[in-house]
Design an enzyme around this catalytic site. Structure first.
Site, PDB file in Angstrom:
ATOM      1  N   TYR A 142       0.876  -1.172   0.000  1.00  0.00           N
ATOM      2  CA  TYR A 142       0.000   0.000   0.000  1.00  0.00           C
ATOM      3  C   TYR A 142       0.913   1.223   0.000  1.00  0.00           C
ATOM      4  O   TYR A 142       1.683   1.435   0.941  1.00  0.00           O
ATOM      5  CB  TYR A 142      -0.918   0.007   1.227  1.00  0.00           C
ATOM      6  CG  TYR A 142      -2.092  -0.928   1.108  1.00  0.00           C
ATOM      7  CD1 TYR A 142      -3.345  -0.457   0.736  1.00  0.00           C
ATOM      8  CD2 TYR A 142      -1.958  -2.289   1.349  1.00  0.00           C
ATOM      9  CE1 TYR A 142      -4.432  -1.314   0.620  1.00  0.00           C
ATOM     10  CE2 TYR A 142      -3.031  -3.155   1.242  1.00  0.00           C
ATOM     11  CZ  TYR A 142      -4.263  -2.660   0.875  1.00  0.00           C
ATOM     12  OH  TYR A 142      -5.334  -3.504   0.758  1.00  0.00           O
ATOM     13  N   HIS A 174      -3.993  -2.780  -8.152  1.00  0.00           N
ATOM     14  CA  HIS A 174      -5.207  -3.501  -7.752  1.00  0.00           C
ATOM     15  C   HIS A 174      -6.354  -2.550  -7.431  1.00  0.00           C
ATOM     16  O   HIS A 174      -7.473  -2.721  -7.904  1.00  0.00           O
ATOM     17  CB  HIS A 174      -4.909  -4.391  -6.546  1.00  0.00           C
ATOM     18  CG  HIS A 174      -6.044  -5.283  -6.164  1.00  0.00           C
ATOM     19  ND1 HIS A 174      -6.993  -4.923  -5.230  1.00  0.00           N
ATOM     20  CD2 HIS A 174      -6.383  -6.521  -6.601  1.00  0.00           C
ATOM     21  CE1 HIS A 174      -7.864  -5.909  -5.109  1.00  0.00           C
ATOM     22  NE2 HIS A 174      -7.523  -6.885  -5.920  1.00  0.00           N
ATOM     23  N   HIS A 175      -6.100  -1.562  -6.588  1.00  0.00           N
ATOM     24  CA  HIS A 175      -7.106  -0.526  -6.370  1.00  0.00           C
ATOM     25  C   HIS A 175      -6.448   0.741  -5.845  1.00  0.00           C
ATOM     26  O   HIS A 175      -5.306   0.713  -5.364  1.00  0.00           O
ATOM     27  CB  HIS A 175      -8.253  -0.990  -5.462  1.00  0.00           C
ATOM     28  CG  HIS A 175      -7.892  -1.207  -4.025  1.00  0.00           C
ATOM     29  ND1 HIS A 175      -7.578  -2.434  -3.494  1.00  0.00           N
ATOM     30  CD2 HIS A 175      -7.802  -0.336  -2.991  1.00  0.00           C
ATOM     31  CE1 HIS A 175      -7.316  -2.319  -2.202  1.00  0.00           C
ATOM     32  NE2 HIS A 175      -7.442  -1.052  -1.866  1.00  0.00           N
ATOM     33  N   HIS A 245      -2.934   0.348  -3.914  1.00  0.00           N
ATOM     34  CA  HIS A 245      -2.652  -1.037  -3.526  1.00  0.00           C
ATOM     35  C   HIS A 245      -2.034  -1.738  -4.740  1.00  0.00           C
ATOM     36  O   HIS A 245      -2.682  -1.926  -5.773  1.00  0.00           O
ATOM     37  CB  HIS A 245      -3.948  -1.740  -3.112  1.00  0.00           C
ATOM     38  CG  HIS A 245      -3.778  -3.199  -2.842  1.00  0.00           C
ATOM     39  ND1 HIS A 245      -4.853  -4.047  -2.678  1.00  0.00           N
ATOM     40  CD2 HIS A 245      -2.675  -3.977  -2.696  1.00  0.00           C
ATOM     41  CE1 HIS A 245      -4.405  -5.279  -2.465  1.00  0.00           C
ATOM     42  NE2 HIS A 245      -3.093  -5.250  -2.483  1.00  0.00           N
ATOM     43  N   HIS A 324     -16.335  -4.952  -2.624  1.00  0.00           N
ATOM     44  CA  HIS A 324     -14.887  -5.194  -2.575  1.00  0.00           C
ATOM     45  C   HIS A 324     -14.549  -6.331  -1.619  1.00  0.00           C
ATOM     46  O   HIS A 324     -14.951  -6.328  -0.459  1.00  0.00           O
ATOM     47  CB  HIS A 324     -14.159  -3.921  -2.120  1.00  0.00           C
ATOM     48  CG  HIS A 324     -12.673  -4.086  -2.022  1.00  0.00           C
ATOM     49  ND1 HIS A 324     -11.862  -4.170  -3.143  1.00  0.00           N
ATOM     50  CD2 HIS A 324     -11.847  -4.195  -0.959  1.00  0.00           C
ATOM     51  CE1 HIS A 324     -10.600  -4.308  -2.762  1.00  0.00           C
ATOM     52  NE2 HIS A 324     -10.559  -4.331  -1.435  1.00  0.00           N
ATOM     53  N   HIS A 326     -11.012  -9.443  -1.313  1.00  0.00           N
ATOM     54  CA  HIS A 326      -9.766  -9.886  -1.922  1.00  0.00           C
ATOM     55  C   HIS A 326     -10.013 -11.218  -2.643  1.00  0.00           C
ATOM     56  O   HIS A 326     -11.138 -11.500  -3.062  1.00  0.00           O
ATOM     57  CB  HIS A 326      -8.667  -9.964  -0.867  1.00  0.00           C
ATOM     58  CG  HIS A 326      -8.145  -8.610  -0.476  1.00  0.00           C
ATOM     59  ND1 HIS A 326      -7.310  -8.382   0.585  1.00  0.00           N
ATOM     60  CD2 HIS A 326      -8.355  -7.381  -1.027  1.00  0.00           C
ATOM     61  CE1 HIS A 326      -7.022  -7.099   0.683  1.00  0.00           C
ATOM     62  NE2 HIS A 326      -7.649  -6.469  -0.292  1.00  0.00           N
TER      63      HIS A 326
END
Length: 516
Positions: A142, A174-175, A245, A324, A326
């Site tokens: 992150y 990823h985001h 991320h 959301h 994982h």
């Protein structure tokens, strides 16, 4: 189409040739990948033609056919699979699924009929991007980057935003989120580095007000014409935090990135200030999933006590949602409950994929009033894992979140829950009493380590499921400053499961009815 993009147990439309004639048909594959013609032919061929770039095939089918071999097309994610035959085959049964070139595309086939609003002529843009950083050669990173608005920047409304992804890094980013910092601090350090670094200033934890959120698979996001997300102006911090991320499973080294988010904003303010609220589970390891589970369920609550305290009397209106999790996430559903009954599904994706996390406009705006409950349920699959999956920020840890976009904006930024830690400690003690293998519950051992040492037999699995279904919860009813609203939020009773919506009678006008 198939549940997760597999070629087994799939609903297929097939065009094939035996070298002389071409054939079209509605087919399905079994668990071994063997193809069969469907006894109920629901696909209708509308046209087929060759072009320089390839072959076009146009067909149609009802969303729901009542055929058990047909995929039910719903509002959520649909996994479209495709394969190409290299040479003629004498029959459909002769097609070898394992030998064909295959591909996968995730889409939302049933999008709401909402037109994209026209952007005003006075719109401006602002890019918040990572400053050419080197992505760490770690699986999960992150990255935090601080930015500052110009001095005297007046209030504006964000009306649209879109991702800016560095070419070649599409599979690693990823985001991303853009946060605005708390206004009570005059300044924030302009930090640029990993969010979990010991060098990160503590004050950055006060940058939690979400301005924009994007995840893999999402496209540009537009606000409805009556609302925009406010930033700038008196009582608003000039400091913004970009958080990215990175998911780098191949541990690439030296890969540079300048990804981020592009904001479109206007000084012509709209009727409502919009907000983004987090629903679901707190990012904590006390919520865990045993290994080897095909459909383990965790539920996060936004309770009536929190909405009663934090929402205005006229309520709020949710117009979009981003689900959301994982990698273990398979289904996510958020429902609105009022007076103990389920009133409305806010958003549901029963074929959810963590690789396709769109912000989705809702078919109809959902009104939420003080005293309502918002219940978010996630279903996980851990059949490929050998130890427990705990909640947390790592890609191999799990989340259960629904970012809802709504108006008018309130102080409520986060409305999430987790099981009471004391009751989880009782669970570990119970595991010790009823199992030969000892689970270390001493204070110096972390919750993840305790979960990793649990022998996952049927008893321990069932007791954990039961614990999550009855134990009291710790509620996080938080403002954007990460401070909870005043009140008692620990050891709160678990809200009762909402009952079905009450059936509505059909109104009749007996004067207009007649017997045939």
């Amino acid at each position: 189409m198939s549940d997760r993009g597999e070629f087994e147990n799939a609903d297929l439309v097939v065009l094939w040739s035996d070298g002389h004639n071409s054939y079209f048909g509605d087919a399905w594959s079994d668990a071994k990948g063997q193809l069969h013609m469907d006894s109920q032919q629901d696909y209708q061929l509308l046209g087929a033609w060759r072009a320089t770039e390839g072959l076009y095939l146009l067909f149609r089918r009802a969303f729901s056919t009542c055929d058990p071999k047909d995929y039910l097309i719903e509002d959520g994610t649909v996994h479209l699979i495709y394969g190409i035959l290299e040479k003629p085959v004498h029959s459909l049964q002769a097609i070898n699924i394992s030998a064909i070139q295959r591909g996968l595309q995730r889409v939302q086939l049933l999008k709401p009929n909402i037109t994209v609003p026209e952007l005003p002529s006075d719109r401006k843009t602002m890019e918040l991007t990572a400053p050419n950083i080197v992505i760490p050669s770690e699986m999960t990173t992150y990255w935090c980057y601080m930015a500052e608005l110009p001095a005297g920047f007046p209030k504006h409304h964000i009306i649209m935003y879109e991702p800016v992804i560095t070419a070649g890094n599409e599979a690693i980013v990823h985001h991303m989120e853009v946060f605005q910092c708390a206004a009570e601090f005059d300044s924030f350090p302009l930090y640029n580095g990993p969010c979990d670094s010991k060098m990160k200033p503590e004050r950055l934890s006060y940058c939690r007000h979400v301005l924009a959120a994007w995840a893999m698979g999402a496209q540009a996001f537009y606000y409805p014409e009556e609302a925009g997300l406010a930033f700038g102006g008196p009582g608003s911090s000039r400091y913004l935090r970009l958080e990215i991320h990175y998911h780098n499973p191949l541990m690439f080294k030296g890969r540079r990135d300048s990804s981020g988010i592009r904001l479109y904003y206007t000084s012509t303010l709209r009727r409502y200030d919009a907000g983004i609220m987090e629903l679901g589970l707190v990012y904590t390891p006390v919520m865990a999933i045993p290994p080897g589970e095909d459909a383990f369920i965790l539920t996060g609550y936004c309770t009536d006590k929190c909405t009663q305290l934090a929402l205005p009397a006229a309520g709020i209106h949710i117009f979009a949602s981003q689900l959301h999790t994982h990698l273990a996430g398979r289904k996510v559903v958020t429902v609105l409950s009022r007076d103990g009954r389920e009133r409305q599904v806010v958003n549901a994706d029963r074929h959810y994929s963590p690789h396709f996390q769109e912000i989705r406009m809702l078919k109809e705006v959902v009104a939420v009033f003080p005293g309502d409950e918002l219940i978010t349920t996630c279903t996980y699959n851990t059949e490929d894992r050998s130890r427990a999956t705990v909640g947390g920020f790592g890609i191999l840890e799990e989340m259960c979140v629904n970012y809802v976009h709504y108006y008018p904006q309130t102080q409520l930024e986060l409305c999430k829950s987790a099981v009471d830690p004391g009751y989880l400690h009782r669970y570990f003690n119970l595991v010790n009493r009823f199992n030969d293998e000892e689970v270390c519950t001493c204070p110096q051992v972390s919750v993840p380590q305790q979960f990793f040492s649990v022998p996952w037999n049927t008893f321990n699995r069932d007791v954990l499921k039961s614990l999550y279904s009855f134990a009291p919860i710790s509620m996080h009813c938080n403002k954007s400053s990460a401070v909870r609203f005043p009140g008692e939020w620990e050891k709160q009773p678990l809200p009762p499961a909402p009952g079905p919506r009450p059936a509505a009678p059909v109104p009749l006008d007996l004067g207009k009815l007649r017997r045939d």
